[in-house]
Design a protein around this motif. Structure first.
Motif, PDB file in Angstrom:
ATOM      1  N   ASP A  36     -53.607 -26.398  -6.763  1.00  0.00           N
ATOM      2  CA  ASP A  36     -53.533 -24.461  -7.167  1.00  0.00           C
ATOM      3  C   ASP A  36     -52.043 -24.770  -8.435  1.00  0.00           C
ATOM      4  N   PRO A  37     -52.491 -24.875  -9.481  1.00  0.00           N
ATOM      5  CA  PRO A  37     -51.606 -24.253 -10.415  1.00  0.00           C
ATOM      6  C   PRO A  37     -50.506 -22.891  -9.867  1.00  0.00           C
ATOM      7  N   GLU A  38     -50.926 -21.628  -9.770  1.00  0.00           N
ATOM      8  CA  GLU A  38     -50.602 -20.776  -9.076  1.00  0.00           C
ATOM      9  C   GLU A  38     -50.027 -20.821  -8.458  1.00  0.00           C
ATOM     10  N   VAL A  39     -50.833 -21.757  -7.163  1.00  0.00           N
ATOM     11  CA  VAL A  39     -49.239 -21.754  -6.048  1.00  0.00           C
ATOM     12  C   VAL A  39     -48.291 -22.465  -6.219  1.00  0.00           C
ATOM     13  N   GLN A  40     -48.700 -23.181  -7.315  1.00  0.00           N
ATOM     14  CA  GLN A  40     -47.344 -24.617  -7.515  1.00  0.00           C
ATOM     15  C   GLN A  40     -45.931 -23.292  -8.549  1.00  0.00           C
ATOM     16  N   ALA A  41     -47.107 -22.842  -9.719  1.00  0.00           N
ATOM     17  CA  ALA A  41     -45.756 -21.850 -10.112  1.00  0.00           C
ATOM     18  C   ALA A  41     -44.904 -21.225  -8.783  1.00  0.00           C
ATOM     19  N   GLU A  42     -45.778 -20.641  -8.381  1.00  0.00           N
ATOM     20  CA  GLU A  42     -45.214 -19.717  -7.299  1.00  0.00           C
ATOM     21  C   GLU A  42     -44.204 -20.051  -6.349  1.00  0.00           C
ATOM     22  N   ARG A  43     -44.583 -21.379  -6.120  1.00  0.00           N
ATOM     23  CA  ARG A  43     -43.104 -22.639  -5.075  1.00  0.00           C
ATOM     24  C   ARG A  43     -42.339 -22.460  -6.480  1.00  0.00           C
ATOM     25  N   ARG A  44     -42.489 -23.006  -7.579  1.00  0.00           N
ATOM     26  CA  ARG A  44     -41.864 -22.876  -8.876  1.00  0.00           C
ATOM     27  C   ARG A  44     -40.732 -21.989  -8.740  1.00  0.00           C
ATOM     28  N   LYS A  45     -41.084 -20.984  -8.847  1.00  0.00           N
ATOM     29  CA  LYS A  45     -40.476 -19.459  -9.094  1.00  0.00           C
ATOM     30  C   LYS A  45     -39.900 -19.624  -7.805  1.00  0.00           C
ATOM     31  N   ALA A  46     -40.046 -20.073  -6.807  1.00  0.00           N
ATOM     32  CA  ALA A  46     -39.332 -19.546  -5.335  1.00  0.00           C
ATOM     33  C   ALA A  46     -38.409 -20.706  -5.249  1.00  0.00           C
ATOM     34  N   ARG A  47     -38.186 -21.742  -5.601  1.00  0.00           N
ATOM     35  CA  ARG A  47     -37.196 -23.089  -5.394  1.00  0.00           C
ATOM     36  C   ARG A  47     -36.138 -22.221  -6.326  1.00  0.00           C
ATOM     37  N   MET A  48     -36.475 -21.913  -7.562  1.00  0.00           N
ATOM     38  CA  MET A  48     -35.548 -21.797  -8.953  1.00  0.00           C
ATOM     39  C   MET A  48     -34.834 -20.487  -8.302  1.00  0.00           C
ATOM     40  N   GLU A  49     -34.778 -19.579  -7.846  1.00  0.00           N
ATOM     41  CA  GLU A  49     -34.254 -18.428  -7.281  1.00  0.00           C
ATOM     42  C   GLU A  49     -33.708 -18.821  -5.787  1.00  0.00           C
ATOM     43  N   LEU A  50     -34.047 -20.083  -5.336  1.00  0.00           N
ATOM     44  CA  LEU A  50     -32.740 -20.259  -4.238  1.00  0.00           C
ATOM     45  C   LEU A  50     -31.831 -21.319  -4.776  1.00  0.00           C
ATOM     46  N   GLU A  51     -32.142 -22.099  -5.866  1.00  0.00           N
ATOM     47  CA  GLU A  51     -31.124 -22.607  -6.505  1.00  0.00           C
ATOM     48  C   GLU A  51     -29.932 -22.162  -6.972  1.00  0.00           C
ATOM     49  N   LYS A  52     -30.622 -20.687  -7.170  1.00  0.00           N
ATOM     50  CA  LYS A  52     -29.798 -19.885  -7.954  1.00  0.00           C
ATOM     51  C   LYS A  52     -28.543 -19.076  -6.866  1.00  0.00           C
ATOM     52  N   THR A  53     -29.337 -18.744  -6.198  1.00  0.00           N
ATOM     53  CA  THR A  53     -28.201 -18.098  -5.185  1.00  0.00           C
ATOM     54  C   THR A  53     -27.922 -19.415  -3.794  1.00  0.00           C
ATOM     55  N   ALA A  54     -28.227 -20.265  -4.908  1.00  0.00           N
ATOM     56  CA  ALA A  54     -27.485 -21.555  -3.022  1.00  0.00           C
ATOM     57  C   ALA A  54     -25.676 -21.935  -3.648  1.00  0.00           C
TER      58      ALA A  54
END
Length: 540
Positions: A522-540
């Motif tokens: 699902d492109p919407e679900v995947q977009a949310e996952r990508r957003k969460a992943r990028m946020e996680l990478e910023k805080t790492a």
């Protein structure tokens, strides 16, 4: 407005001894600069043939481009002189192939092969070398200066795919054709490659033509989708439109077959295990490939082993089967240790443990008929069945896996990939085993064929009381099929438990990373996952 690349009414036939195959029929699509167009479909749908026509890679004969136009910046590639078209290939239009090991020359260093892309088009050798080193660093090859003079076999699968991308980008092309670029890769490596393609596309402003059968990959990177079936385009639209509101029955069938949406299996009982592995260890010349692995497989249970390449999954399977000798530890089947069992007793016990390998093309003897392949088990273990009953039993086994008695006289090359894997399963069932080890047994299959084979394995488990040790890197598939999951990293088991626990409440960071890297269709679900992943990478 003219498009960067436009295919108009393309028809491609292949003339064979059995007649003419209409591989592509009246196909039209376009690609714009900076856009990602995914051509989605199963094997035989015509998606790769249409891409090969763009690159002038169709062998004619037996192939024939019957009609149509392929316009690059308004100029028809099919009417272009061969010298000019050769100049465009690699320089303006480049391609990444599915299997990098088959497309990288094993006798030349990777640095030479990437540099050759540039020297062929007139670049001086010193500039080509400097650009190659720059590209190897850009695509994430560690210690790139020393790796320049190494050979393809000295790299991992993900690294070889990165080298293919470096080669394709050598001349900064306007169009990059990627034919199933991540099919054989682990989920974390796949995520890295897809992200790299997106970054490079944005950096160079390329048009990306992605050939795939994976809806998760489409959701991750595609702007628009063209769905192909039997050589024709049956549906097109944005990635979200095609997933959320499919119109054609074939598209609906593809989406319905995507794993990861079904009910998760509950744990089976607490019976005596069929297989009990205790502190199994395998060392190759100082390298520990398997480190103190301990797990059990219960009757009628599916235990999935997941992890990246090199995690020890296949080493564990081979050691249990004594295809490799363990360094230490034990693997008990029916109270007997497979690791230390004498050869004669091991031979007798092997009929109870069978294996289905990843690639049926490699594991089925091309010179043997289906009847010979399946009945070979009775020849090896002659006390099981008298020869007069072999034919009837082979017919019964073929029907059990969804094939026909008429298939007995055919040879492996006369079947599709899914049918070949069914033959491999029939062969495994011939000795009436209690445990079947499946080593990436469905990873090379199209999504709908994969779903059929998984349903077959589930039915056989219920009817015959089978247990499975299921090695896979496809986490949504594992979610739908397994009762318990074992997670491996660097030769060690880092986490194991019921499938619901692993997928909903993973404890280890490595398990969480695997789950996060697995794309959702699902492109919407995947977009949310990508957003969460990028946020996680910023805080790492």
């Amino acid at each position: 407005m003219s498009h960067l690349l436009e295919v108009r009414n393309l028809t491609v036939d292949f003339h064979t001894a059995q007649g003419t195959v209409h591989a592509v029929r009246d196909v039209s699509w376009h690609l714009d600069r900076g856009e990602c167009l995914a051509i989605l479909g199963e094997s035989g749908s015509g998606k790769s043939v249409s891409a090969s026509a763009v690159m002038n890679l169709i062998d004619c004969p037996p192939g024939e481009i019957v009609s149509g136009e392929i316009l690059f910046e308004g100029e028809d590639l099919l009417k272009m002189p061969s010298e000019r078209r050769r100049d465009l290939n690699g320089r303006r239009v480049a391609m990444i192939f599915q299997d990098p090991l088959s497309h990288l020359n094993p006798v030349y260093t990777v640095g030479f092969q990437i540099s050759e892309m540039m020297t062929t088009h007139g670049e001086p050798k010193d500039k080509a070398r400097a650009r190659t080193l720059e590209l190897m660093k850009r695509v994430g090859i560690p210690d790139h200066e020393n790796k320049f003079d190494q050979y393809p076999h000295q790299f991992s699968g993900g690294q070889r795919q990165r080298l293919m991308i470096a080669m394709a980008l050598a001349m900064k092309p306007d169009i990059l054709v990627a034919d199933e670029p991540t099919t054989a890769l682990d989920v974390t490596v796949q995520a890295q490659i897809l992200r790299l393609l997106e970054e490079l596309q944005a950096e160079y402003g390329m048009g990306l033509l992605l050939i795939t059968h994976d809806l998760g990959v489409v959701a991750e990177v595609a702007d628009r989708v063209v769905v192909m079936n039997a050589g024709e385009i049956v549906e097109s639209g944005t990635a979200q439109q095609v997933y959320k509101a499919p119109v054609h029955p074939y598209t609906k069938k593809l989406i319905a077959a995507v794993p990861g949406e079904g009910e998760m299996a509950e744990p089976v009982g607490q019976d005596e295990p069929v297989l009990k592995i205790d502190n199994l260890r395998k060392v190759y010349g100082g390298f520990t490939a398997l480190d103190d692995a301990t797990l059990t497989v219960l009757p009628c249970e599916t235990v999935a082993i997941v992890g990246e390449s090199g995690s020890g999954k296949s080493t564990l399977a081979k050691t249990v089967l004594r295809l490799e000798d363990a360094t230490s530890g034990a693997a008990y089947y029916d109270g007997r240790d497979l690791v230390s069992l004498p050869a004669k007793e091991l031979f007798e016990l092997r009929r109870h443990i069978q294996m289905v390998f990843q690639d049926p093309t490699q594991s089925l003897n091309p010179r043997m008929s289906v009847y010979d392949i399946v009945s070979e088990a009775f020849a090896i273990h002659p006390d099981i069945l008298p020869k007069a009953k072999w034919k009837a039993r082979v017919q019964e086994l073929l029907e059990q896996v969804g094939l026909e008695a008429a298939h007995m006289s055919r040879y492996p090359h006369q079947f599709s990939g899914g049918q070949r894997q069914r033959i491999a399963i029939a062969r495994a069932l011939a000795l009436e085993p209690q445990l079947i080890i499946c080593d990436e047994a469905v990873s090379a299959l199209d999504v709908s064929i994969q779903a059929q084979v998984i349903q077959l394995l589930k039915r056989l488990q219920k009817e015959l009381g089978l247990s499975y040790l299921f090695i896979a890197h496809d986490l949504p598939l594992v979610r739908d099929f397994a009762h318990r999951v074992v997670v491996m990293q660097g030769g060690k088991i880092v986490e194991q438990g019921p499938v619901r626990e692993i997928f909903e409440s993973p404890r280890e960071k490595y398990t969480k990373d695997l789950l996060t890297a697995s794309p959702h269709p699902d492109p919407e679900v995947q977009a949310e996952r990508r957003k969460a992943r990028m946020e996680l990478e910023k805080t790492a």
